[in-house]
Scaffold this active site. Structure first.
Site, PDB file in Angstrom:
ATOM      1  N   HIS A 268     -14.197-114.428  62.003  1.00  6.36           N
ATOM      2  CA  HIS A 268     -15.422-113.161  62.233  1.00  6.36           C
ATOM      3  C   HIS A 268     -16.706-113.676  61.214  1.00  6.36           C
ATOM      4  O   HIS A 268     -17.144-114.359  61.456  1.00  6.36           O
ATOM      5  CB  HIS A 268     -14.283-112.867  60.660  1.00  6.36           C
ATOM      6  CG  HIS A 268     -15.353-110.637  61.096  1.00  6.36           C
ATOM      7  ND1 HIS A 268     -15.911-110.356  62.174  1.00  6.36           N
ATOM      8  CD2 HIS A 268     -15.204-109.798  59.749  1.00  6.36           C
ATOM      9  CE1 HIS A 268     -16.539-108.694  61.880  1.00  6.36           C
ATOM     10  NE2 HIS A 268     -16.023-108.809  61.005  1.00  6.36           N
ATOM     11  N   HIS A 307     -14.581-112.744  72.458  1.00  4.03           N
ATOM     12  CA  HIS A 307     -13.674-111.504  71.329  1.00  4.03           C
ATOM     13  C   HIS A 307     -12.863-111.192  71.491  1.00  4.03           C
ATOM     14  O   HIS A 307     -12.284-110.404  72.895  1.00  4.03           O
ATOM     15  CB  HIS A 307     -15.292-111.347  71.359  1.00  4.03           C
ATOM     16  CG  HIS A 307     -16.432-110.335  70.357  1.00  4.03           C
ATOM     17  ND1 HIS A 307     -15.480-109.072  70.277  1.00  4.03           N
ATOM     18  CD2 HIS A 307     -17.074-110.694  69.210  1.00  4.03           C
ATOM     19  CE1 HIS A 307     -16.051-108.396  69.146  1.00  4.03           C
ATOM     20  NE2 HIS A 307     -16.484-108.568  68.803  1.00  4.03           N
ATOM     21  N   ASP A 363     -22.298-115.371  67.671  1.00  2.00           N
ATOM     22  CA  ASP A 363     -21.847-115.963  66.431  1.00  2.00           C
ATOM     23  C   ASP A 363     -22.935-117.242  66.758  1.00  2.00           C
ATOM     24  O   ASP A 363     -22.835-118.288  66.710  1.00  2.00           O
ATOM     25  CB  ASP A 363     -20.683-115.878  66.335  1.00  2.00           C
ATOM     26  CG  ASP A 363     -21.160-114.838  64.588  1.00  2.00           C
ATOM     27  OD1 ASP A 363     -22.170-115.047  64.119  1.00  2.00           O
ATOM     28  OD2 ASP A 363     -20.098-114.818  63.943  1.00  2.00           O
TER      29      ASP A 363
END
Ligand code: ACO
Length: 442
Positions: A268, A307, A363
Site C-alpha cells: 500500500h 492496482h 507510487d
C-alpha cells in the site's frame, strides 16, 4: 418488463428468490434468505480482500479503474492538480464543496493555528530507538494524540468532529517532521504560520541555522501537487482500516493511527519506498530484462505496478511523471528516472503486464521525486499519510453520520476442526500440524 431484481434459483433446492437491485448492488444480507434446509443460517458471499463488496455508500471520491478516472467530489484530479492547492482540496474533500474566499481564509487559519503539538509529544518521540522508522513513530504518536484530546470521544458531536479534523490535518505535518528530525538527530523545528501548508512542512523538515526557511517555490508546489494526488482514494486498504476502527466509535486519532499502520505496508503506502529500493537494485537499464523475468515468474513483484481498481494507466502516475521533470530542473536529474522510464516502457510492451492490465500506479514515480527533494526513503509513506489525512477524516465523518453503518463485523467460513475434547498433556500424542493453505500455522 425489466425489473430491478436479481432472480436466483438455488440448484440445491430448486427454490427461486427475487433479490432487489439498488444502485447496481444486491444487499448481501438478502442472500441469507437462501437456505439449503430449515436449520441452514443462509447463504453468504465469500470475498477475501473485499474485491467485489461495497461496504458503504460514499460521496467523496470516485474511481473508474477501467477508464483511468479519479474525481474528488466530482472534480477531476487533473484539474485539481493544476488549479487547486492541498488545503483547498482538503476542504473540498472534507466539506463537499470548494470554499469561497472567506471560508477558505477561515479554513487556512483554523488549520494553521492547530499545527503545534503538546510538548510531551517531543518526550515520547525521544523514547524511540535512534534508528526507528518514522512511519512507526507516526503510528504511535497519532494514536497517542487521543490521550491529549479526550473530547475527541464525542464522535457524534458535529463541532467536536470539526475540531478534530482541523487538529489532525494541522498536526500531521508537525508529527511527521518531528519523526524525521528525531531520526536524523536534529533539533525539532516549530511550525511557521507565515508559510503555506507545504512550505511550513518543508521548513519543519529542512530548516537549519537560517532565521527563516524559504522554500523553493517549484519544490513547494511539487509537494503540494503530490499531496493533492494522495489526498483521497475511496475504499483503499488504509481508509477501510480507518472506517473499520471508527465503526466501533473509537476516537478519530485511534482510527487514523490504524490508517497509518495500514499505509505502512509495502503493498500500500510503503510501495513508493519499495520502488526506489527496486530501482536501486536494478541499477542500470541493461539489467531490466533480467529483473522483469523474476517479476513474471512470481519471484518478486514489480513495485509501483498494478492496482486493485485501475486496469488502465493510473491518472495520478501520469501527472507525477510530468511533475518529475519540473522538479529535476531545480534539483538536477535523479539518475533513477532513466531506469524507471525504461522499466515502464519494457513492462508495457510485455504480454505478462499487458494481459493482466498492470500499469504504473501513483507510487511508480512519486518516490523518484521525493528522493530528488532530499527526502529519505523512510519518509515516503509518512508524506503519503499527511496527504491522506483529509480523505481519512472525510470518510470517518461520513461513516459516523451514516445511519446504515454498523460496527464492522465480517463473517468467515470456518474450515477448522470439529468439536473435540481436551486431553491432559501427559496423554497427548506428538502434535501433527495441518498443512493445508488456510490452517497452516506460523
Ligand atoms: N508485479 C508482477 N505481477 C503482478 C503485480 C506486480 N506488481 N501486480 C499484480 N500482479 C499479477 C499477480 O501475480 C496476478 O497474476 P496471476 O493472475 O498470474 O496470479 C495478477 O497480476 C493479479 O494480481 P493480484 O495480486 O490479484 O492483484 P490485486 O488487485 O490483489 O493486487 C496490488 C493489487 C496489491 C496493488 C498488486 O498489483 C501489487 O502488489 N503491486 C505492487 C505493489 C504496489 O505498487 N502497491 C501500490 C498500490 S497503489 C497504493 O496502494 C497507493
Amino acid at each position: 418488463m425489466a425489473k430491478d431484481t436479481l432472480d436466483v434459483t438455488d440448484g440445491r433446492t430448486g427454490a427461486r428468490y427475487e433479490l432487489p437491485i439498488e444502485l447496481g448492488a444486491i444487499r448481501a444480507i438478502d442472500l441469507r434468505k437462501i437456505k439449503a434446509s430449515a436449520d441452514d443460517i443462509g447463504l453468504r458471499s465469500y470475498d477475501p480482500g473485499l474485491t467485489n463488496t461495497a461496504s458503504c455508500k460514499s460521496a467523496i471520491g470516485y474511481v473508474d479503474g477501467e477508464r483511468g478516472v479519479l474525481c474528488y467530489r466530482g472534480y477531476a484530479i487533473e484539474e485539481l492538480a493544476e488549479k487547486s492547492d492541498y488545503l483547498e482540496t482538503a476542504y473540498l474533500i472534507v466539506k463537499g464543496e470548494l470554499p469561497d474566499a472567506h471560508h477558505f481564509a477561515m479554513w487556512r487559519h483554523n488549520i494553521t493555528t492547530h499545527s503545534m503539538v503538546h510538548e510531551n509529544i517531543k518526550k515520547f518521540m525521544d523514547g524511540f530507538r535512534y534508528d526507528a522508522h518514522p512511519m512507526g513513530m507516526l503510528v504511535g504518536t497519532v494514536g497517542a494524540l487521543s490521550t491529549f484530546y479526550p473530547d475527541a470521544k464525542n464522535v457524534l458531536d458535529l463541532e467536536s468532529r470539526r475540531l478534530q479534523t482541523r487538529r489532525l490535518i494541522g498536526k500531521m505535518p508537525t508529527l511527521a517532521a518531528f519523526a524525521y528530525r528525531r531520526s536524523r538527530g536534529l533539533p525539532y523545528v516549530y511550525p511557521d504560520n507565515e508559510l503555506s501548508y507545504t512550505g511550513n512542512f518543508l521548513s519543519m523538515l529542512f530548516k537549519m541555522t537560517e532565521l527563516r526557511y524559504e522554500p523553493d517555490p517549484v519544490l513547494e508546489r511539487a509537494v503540494d501537487v503530490l499531496f493533492i494526488l494522495q489526498a483521497e482514494h475511496e475504499q483503499n486498504c488504509s481508509t477501510n482500516a480507518v472506517r473499520c476502527v471508527a465503526s466501533a466509535r473509537a476516537d478519530p486519532y485511534s482510527a487514523v493511527a490504524a490508517g497509518v499502520a495500514a499505509l505502512y505496508g509495502p503493498l500500500h503506502g510503503g510501495a513508493n519506498e519499495a520502488v526506489i529500493r527496486m530501482l536501486e537494485e536494478i541499477g542500470t537499464v541493461a539489467r531490466i530484462p533480467e529483473y522483469l523475468k523474476g517479476c513474471k515468474t512470481g519471484e518478486r513483484r514489480l513495485m509501483g505496478f498494478g492496482h486493485r481498481i485501475y486496469r488502465n494507466y493510473d491518472p495520478r502516475a501520469r501527472i507525477i511523471k510530468e511533475l518529475a521533470h519540473r522538479v529535476f530542473e531545480v534539483t538536477g536529474k535523479n539518475p533513477l528516472i532513466d531506469v524507471a522510464l525504461e522499466l515502464e516502457r519494457q513492462a508495457l510492451e510485455d504480454d505478462y503486464f499487458v494481459s493482466r492490465k498492470l500499469f504504473p500506479n501513483l507510487d511508480f514515480y512519486s518516490g523518484v521525486i521525493y528522493q530528488a527533494l532530499g527526502m529519505p526513503l523512510t519518509m515516503f509513506p509518512v508524506l503519503f499519510a499527511i496527504a491522506r489525512t483529509a480523505g481519512w477524516m472525510a470518510h470517518w465523518a461520513e461513516l459516523v453520520r451514516d445511519p446504515e453503518q454498523r460496527i464492522v463485523r465480517p463473517r468467515q467460513i470456518y474450515v477448522g476442526e470439529g468439536a473435540r475434547s481436551y486431553v491432559p498433556i501427559e496423554k497427548r500424542p506428538e502434535p501433527v500440524m495441518r498443512e493445508d493453505a488456510v490452517s497452516r500455522t506460523i
